[in-house]
Scaffold this motif. Structure first.
Motif, PDB file in Angstrom:
ATOM      1  N   HIS A  59       2.981  -0.689  -9.784  1.00  0.00           N
ATOM      2  CA  HIS A  59       4.075  -0.002  -9.098  1.00  0.00           C
ATOM      3  C   HIS A  59       5.376  -0.645  -9.530  1.00  0.00           C
ATOM      4  CE1 HIS A  59       6.911   0.967  -5.837  1.00  0.00           C
ATOM      5  NE2 HIS A  59       6.230   2.086  -5.731  1.00  0.00           N
ATOM      6  N   ALA A  60       6.283   0.182 -10.084  1.00  0.00           N
ATOM      7  CA  ALA A  60       7.581  -0.322 -10.542  1.00  0.00           C
ATOM      8  C   ALA A  60       8.580   0.817 -10.515  1.00  0.00           C
ATOM      9  CB  ALA A  60       7.473  -0.905 -11.958  1.00  0.00           C
ATOM     10  N   ASP A  61       9.824   0.483 -10.132  1.00  0.00           N
ATOM     11  CA  ASP A  61      10.939   1.446 -10.127  1.00  0.00           C
ATOM     12  C   ASP A  61      10.607   2.690  -9.306  1.00  0.00           C
ATOM     13  OD1 ASP A  61      12.356  -0.250 -11.819  1.00  0.00           O
ATOM     14  OD2 ASP A  61      11.490   0.662 -13.614  1.00  0.00           O
ATOM     15  N   GLY A  62       9.919   2.502  -8.188  1.00  0.00           N
ATOM     16  CA  GLY A  62       9.614   3.625  -7.314  1.00  0.00           C
ATOM     17  C   GLY A  62       8.513   4.537  -7.801  1.00  0.00           C
ATOM     18  N   LEU A  63       7.756   4.127  -8.825  1.00  0.00           N
ATOM     19  CA  LEU A  63       6.686   4.942  -9.388  1.00  0.00           C
ATOM     20  C   LEU A  63       5.374   4.182  -9.314  1.00  0.00           C
ATOM     21  CD1 LEU A  63       8.230   6.545 -12.616  1.00  0.00           C
ATOM     22  CD2 LEU A  63       7.663   7.698 -10.483  1.00  0.00           C
ATOM     23  N   LEU A  64       4.342   4.862  -8.837  1.00  0.00           N
ATOM     24  CA  LEU A  64       2.990   4.326  -8.876  1.00  0.00           C
ATOM     25  C   LEU A  64       2.348   4.849 -10.154  1.00  0.00           C
ATOM     26  CD1 LEU A  64       0.687   2.758  -7.537  1.00  0.00           C
ATOM     27  CD2 LEU A  64       0.038   4.883  -6.379  1.00  0.00           C
ATOM     28  N   ARG A  65       1.990   3.937 -11.038  1.00  0.00           N
ATOM     29  CA  ARG A  65       1.502   4.314 -12.370  1.00  0.00           C
ATOM     30  C   ARG A  65       0.063   3.860 -12.525  1.00  0.00           C
ATOM     31  NH1 ARG A  65       1.728   2.192 -17.780  1.00  0.00           N
ATOM     32  NH2 ARG A  65       2.220   3.815 -19.310  1.00  0.00           N
ATOM     33  N   ALA A  66      -0.794   4.827 -12.835  1.00  0.00           N
ATOM     34  CA  ALA A  66      -2.215   4.549 -13.080  1.00  0.00           C
ATOM     35  C   ALA A  66      -2.550   5.025 -14.484  1.00  0.00           C
ATOM     36  CB  ALA A  66      -3.095   5.246 -12.050  1.00  0.00           C
TER      37      ALA A  66
ATOM     38  N   SER B  97      -5.180   8.646  -1.942  1.00  0.00           N
ATOM     39  CA  SER B  97      -6.314   9.546  -2.127  1.00  0.00           C
ATOM     40  C   SER B  97      -6.173  10.347  -3.414  1.00  0.00           C
ATOM     41  CB  SER B  97      -6.429  10.477  -0.923  1.00  0.00           C
ATOM     42  OG  SER B  97      -7.506  11.378  -1.078  1.00  0.00           O
ATOM     43  N   ALA B  98      -4.949  10.833  -3.699  1.00  0.00           N
ATOM     44  CA  ALA B  98      -4.738  11.616  -4.917  1.00  0.00           C
ATOM     45  C   ALA B  98      -5.007  10.782  -6.162  1.00  0.00           C
ATOM     46  CB  ALA B  98      -3.310  12.171  -4.936  1.00  0.00           C
ATOM     47  N   VAL B  99      -4.505   9.547  -6.193  1.00  0.00           N
ATOM     48  CA  VAL B  99      -4.722   8.690  -7.356  1.00  0.00           C
ATOM     49  C   VAL B  99      -6.199   8.311  -7.471  1.00  0.00           C
ATOM     50  CG1 VAL B  99      -4.137   6.470  -8.396  1.00  0.00           C
ATOM     51  CG2 VAL B  99      -2.366   7.829  -7.285  1.00  0.00           C
ATOM     52  N   TYR B 100      -6.836   8.042  -6.348  1.00  0.00           N
ATOM     53  CA  TYR B 100      -8.252   7.658  -6.354  1.00  0.00           C
ATOM     54  C   TYR B 100      -9.105   8.758  -6.992  1.00  0.00           C
ATOM     55  CZ  TYR B 100     -12.891   6.459  -4.527  1.00  0.00           C
ATOM     56  OH  TYR B 100     -14.221   6.171  -4.405  1.00  0.00           O
ATOM     57  N   TYR B 101      -8.921   9.982  -6.534  1.00  0.00           N
ATOM     58  CA  TYR B 101      -9.752  11.067  -7.055  1.00  0.00           C
ATOM     59  C   TYR B 101      -9.343  11.457  -8.472  1.00  0.00           C
ATOM     60  CZ  TYR B 101     -12.063  11.616  -2.600  1.00  0.00           C
ATOM     61  OH  TYR B 101     -12.824  11.399  -1.485  1.00  0.00           O
ATOM     62  N   ALA B 102      -8.065  11.283  -8.823  1.00  0.00           N
ATOM     63  CA  ALA B 102      -7.656  11.543 -10.200  1.00  0.00           C
ATOM     64  C   ALA B 102      -8.301  10.548 -11.152  1.00  0.00           C
ATOM     65  CB  ALA B 102      -6.130  11.487 -10.307  1.00  0.00           C
ATOM     66  N   VAL B 103      -8.316   9.270 -10.780  1.00  0.00           N
ATOM     67  CA  VAL B 103      -8.993   8.258 -11.609  1.00  0.00           C
ATOM     68  C   VAL B 103     -10.492   8.530 -11.654  1.00  0.00           C
ATOM     69  CG1 VAL B 103      -9.527   5.800 -11.792  1.00  0.00           C
ATOM     70  CG2 VAL B 103      -7.212   6.532 -11.222  1.00  0.00           C
ATOM     71  N   SER B 104     -11.069   8.926 -10.515  1.00  0.00           N
ATOM     72  CA  SER B 104     -12.494   9.248 -10.487  1.00  0.00           C
ATOM     73  C   SER B 104     -12.822  10.391 -11.447  1.00  0.00           C
ATOM     74  CB  SER B 104     -12.909   9.607  -9.065  1.00  0.00           C
ATOM     75  OG  SER B 104     -14.261  10.027  -9.025  1.00  0.00           O
TER      76      SER B 104
ATOM     77  N   ARG C  31       0.831  -1.191   0.000  1.00  0.00           N
ATOM     78  CA  ARG C  31       0.000   0.000   0.000  1.00  0.00           C
ATOM     79  C   ARG C  31       0.871   1.248   0.000  1.00  0.00           C
ATOM     80  NH1 ARG C  31      -5.263   0.169   3.617  1.00  0.00           N
ATOM     81  NH2 ARG C  31      -5.284   2.103   2.395  1.00  0.00           N
ATOM     82  N   ALA C  32       0.413   2.245  -0.748  1.00  0.00           N
ATOM     83  CA  ALA C  32       1.086   3.542  -0.751  1.00  0.00           C
ATOM     84  C   ALA C  32       0.610   4.354   0.454  1.00  0.00           C
ATOM     85  CB  ALA C  32       0.809   4.278  -2.058  1.00  0.00           C
ATOM     86  N   GLU C  33       1.226   5.500   0.649  1.00  0.00           N
ATOM     87  CA  GLU C  33       0.795   6.380   1.723  1.00  0.00           C
ATOM     88  C   GLU C  33      -0.620   6.882   1.451  1.00  0.00           C
ATOM     89  OE1 GLU C  33       3.644   9.458   2.037  1.00  0.00           O
ATOM     90  OE2 GLU C  33       5.253   8.159   2.764  1.00  0.00           O
ATOM     91  N   ALA C  34      -1.336   7.160   2.517  1.00  0.00           N
ATOM     92  CA  ALA C  34      -2.748   7.545   2.390  1.00  0.00           C
ATOM     93  C   ALA C  34      -2.955   8.759   1.498  1.00  0.00           C
ATOM     94  CB  ALA C  34      -3.347   7.785   3.780  1.00  0.00           C
ATOM     95  N   PRO C  35      -2.149   9.838   1.607  1.00  0.00           N
ATOM     96  CA  PRO C  35      -2.365  10.972   0.700  1.00  0.00           C
ATOM     97  C   PRO C  35      -2.158  10.616  -0.766  1.00  0.00           C
ATOM     98  CG  PRO C  35      -1.042  11.637   2.586  1.00  0.00           C
ATOM     99  CD  PRO C  35      -1.138  10.150   2.639  1.00  0.00           C
ATOM    100  N   VAL C  36      -1.182   9.737  -1.048  1.00  0.00           N
ATOM    101  CA  VAL C  36      -0.944   9.324  -2.431  1.00  0.00           C
ATOM    102  C   VAL C  36      -2.121   8.497  -2.941  1.00  0.00           C
ATOM    103  CG1 VAL C  36       0.568   7.982  -3.944  1.00  0.00           C
ATOM    104  CG2 VAL C  36       1.548   9.425  -2.155  1.00  0.00           C
TER     105      VAL C  36
END
Length: 451
Positions: A384-391, A356-363, A349-354
């Motif tokens: 998630h790869a190479d230190g990047l969360l990619r959506a 939340s940001a991805v969740y609302y961006a996808v929304s 799991r990523a940090e909660a703010p991250v």
């Protein structure tokens, strides 16, 4: 997310293409020498006669040439060189009508603009690196560019001369071409050596073409790449813009929450308070009527609780906090009026703010697909790869999305920028639209449910 430099096409795959590009770089050396003369002439006029008006024009001309060199280094050599220039300071007007240039005050706007431009160009280290490149590149860059084609031309010339020097049957030795190889007795030994030399030179030219082109790109990056100071200045500028955008977004969100509370739950709770006051007056003389009022008050309380739950869910969805980003997006897909396929590969799991940001961006991306693109189905890929969360959000809508024509994509950019995230949009007319979001983050180990 924003860059004015063309995308790098990478190093050439063939030696012939590398030789062609080196020939083009060699052909522009006379233009670089002309630019050098213009730049040195402008400095001579400034320091010798005090004529400084040519300095901004020639400096911008040098910047344009350096920009082309950066573009070609990325396109042809596979060495991307971002622009290193410091941002131009803003021209601010005071309440008294004077203009602040970042250094002094000017009454006239034109004089203030000239003063600001001169100081901006003079104090930017990238200006002097451009001047240094103008001085050195015709020699260093020209030598790197001309060496492989010159080797090839020398090898071909040597081979041609060697072929012409071969003895012809029936021709007297004294009539053979004299190539300076010595007496006729030494000719049989000199010809194989000349042939080997020609072959070596002709092979060395194409063999060195791609390394020389890469070295030319690295030389360009050495002089024209951003310095540590410009990197820090650009980073400070980005952080300042991000802070302002995040502050504005937080203020807007607080106003939305306040408005929702005022118009929703607060209004219903006020109505409940009034109804309970009416119950106190009716409970003795009209118990049946009091019972009806209490029932209405209970319904209002239930509706207020539901609105509060919806408001809390809008601030931070419970499924996101309890089950993580992947399950939160799957729950979100069930509420969207189109078919959404969610594929997630997350080892933690990523940090909660991250999250939340991805969740609302996808929304927001899915909402845009429904409202503006007329999409019927969409796909969400989370990895998630190479230190990047990619959506990545893809839909089959009509395409043609543009961040400059609406606030939805700009809102996503602002939300991601707070975490140094990037947004890449590919949306040709007719579709499909592909939205790629990347945020640097680390994943923690997955939580174990306590149930």
């Amino acid at each position: 997310m924003n860059s004015t430099m063309p995308a790098a096409h990478g190093a050439p795959r063939s030696r012939a293409a590398a030789l062609g590009r080196l020939l083009v770089l060699t052909a522009v050396v006379p233009a670089e020498l002309l630019l050098l003369a213009v730049v040195l002439g402008s400095f001579a006029l400034w320091f010798g006669l005090g004529i400084f008006f040519l300095f901004p024009a020639t400096t911008r001309l040098a910047r344009a040439a350096a920009g082309l060199a950066r573009a070609y280094a990325g396109r042809w050599s596979g060495v991307p060189v971002p622009p290193p220039y410091l941002p131009r300071p803003a021209l601010e007007r005071t309440l008294h009508g004077w203009f602040w240039t970042g250094h002094d005050y000017q009454k006239n706007r034109r004089f203030a603009s000239v003063s600001r431009t001169l100081r901006w160009l003079w104090k930017d280290p990238a200006t002097w690196r451009d001047v240094l490149w103008v001085v050195l590149n015709p020699v260093v860059g020209g030598a790197l560019a001309v060496t492989p084609p010159l080797l090839l031309a020398s090898g071909l010339y040597t081979l041609a001369c060697t072929v012409l020097a071969l003895p012809t049957p029936g021709l007297a030795p004294d009539l053979a071409p004299d190539l300076g190889l010595g007496a006729p007795l030494a000719l049989p030994l000199a010809l194989p050596l000349a042939l080997l030399l020609g072959l070596a030179l002709a092979a060395a030219g194409p063999a060195l073409a791609r390394p020389a082109l890469r070295l030319h790109g690295r030389w360009t990056r050495l002089l024209l790449g951003p310095t540590e100071r410009s990197r820090l200045a650009r980073r400070v500028e980005q952080l300042t813009e991000t802070r302002l955008e995040v502050t504005e977004a937080q203020a807007a969100e607080l106003r939305r929450i306040e408005r929702d509370l005022h118009d929703g739950a607060q209004a219903r709770l006020v109505a409940v308070s009034l109804r309970l006051g009416a119950v106190a007056a009716l409970i003795d003389r009209d118990p049946a009527r009091a019972k009806t009022v209490v029932t209405d008050a209970q319904e209002n309380v239930a509706q207020a609780l539901q609105e509060l739950r919806d408001l809390v869910r809008g601030i931070h969805p419970p499924v996101l906090a309890e089950r993580g980003l992947a399950e939160g997006l799957r729950a979100l897909a069930l509420d969207v009026p189109l078919r959404v396929d969610v594929r997630a590969e997350l080892a933690g799991r990523a940090e909660a703010p991250v999250e939340s940001a991805v969740y609302y961006a996808v929304s927001e991306a899915l909402t845009n697909a429904v409202k503006h693109a007329g999409a019927r189905c969409a796909a969400v890929d989370l990895v998630h790869a190479d230190g990047l969360l990619r959506a990545e959000v893809t839909d089959d809508g009509r395409g043609g999305a543009d961040p400059g024509r609406g606030t939805g994509l700009r809102g996503i950019q602002r939300r991601l920028a707070a975490f140094d995230g990037t947004l890449t949009l590919v949306s040709p007319p007719g579709g499909p639209t592909r939205l790629t979001m990347e945020l640097p983050c680390a994943l923690s180990s997955p939580r174990t449910s306590t149930s």
